[in-house]
Scaffold this motif. Structure first.
Motif: not given
Length: 184
Positions: A21-28
């Motif tokens: 539902d939301t943008p994802l970071t590389i860390e996530q």
């Protein structure tokens, strides 16, 4: 689980970003869907770049925003894609847009400083609406009498306007507001 190859990793990344539902970071991505594979941030970044290249000729793209990666339709296709929605985009008053511009370009900034540049009072409704949209937040208080709140933009602001960072804001055009913004 069996050893995965780059194409399978790309599929996992692509599916996770698409489903989120939301943008994802590389860390996530690294700590969730890719946790069991112990991939480095550099490797995940390379896989994302490959996905971006794969989508280059398509109508959607994988973009990096302030809060992570997301899929979106190409902006060049918006004249056609926008016809899918009957509702019109919300209209914002000039006062709200000027207030948002001042916060974006001069942050951190107090309400009094905004009023000084604009030459008129800023209504509480404007600040409340910008906070409810998640575009601005109070990041502290200025160390002066009355300790006024300091406003700044958020990652949601960057995401909504398709920006990775504040440096991606467009250059100010030469008009009265930009003169006021830069002269203070």
């Amino acid at each position: 689980m069996a050893k995965k190859n780059d194409i399978q990793f790309q599929q996992i990344i692509e599916a996770a970003i698409f489903a989120s539902d939301t943008p994802l970071t590389i860390e996530q991505l690294q700590s969730s869907v890719l946790a069991e594979f112990a991939l480095s941030k550099r490797k995940i970044s390379q896989l994302i770049k490959k996905i971006q290249l794969d989508f280059d000729p398509r109508g959607i793209e994988l973009v990096k925003l302030g809060s992570g990666y997301r899929f979106q339709t190409r902006s060049t296709l918006s004249p056609w894609v926008s016809q899918l929605w009957q509702e019109k985009a919300p209209k914002y008053s000039r006062a709200m847009l000027e207030t948002l511009a001042l916060i974006a370009y001069r942050q951190p900034i107090t309400r009094g400083e905004i009023e000084s540049v604009r030459g008129v009072a800023v209504s509480s409704q404007i600040i409340r609406t910008l906070q409810e949209r998640g575009w601005v937040k109070v990041i502290g208080h200025k160390e002066v009498a009355g300790r006024p709140a300091l406003f700044a933009t958020t990652a949601s602001f960057l995401d909504y306007f398709g920006l990775q960072c504040l440096e991606d804001l467009p250059a100010l055009i030469e008009d009265k507001l930009s003169e006021q913004i830069t002269s203070h």
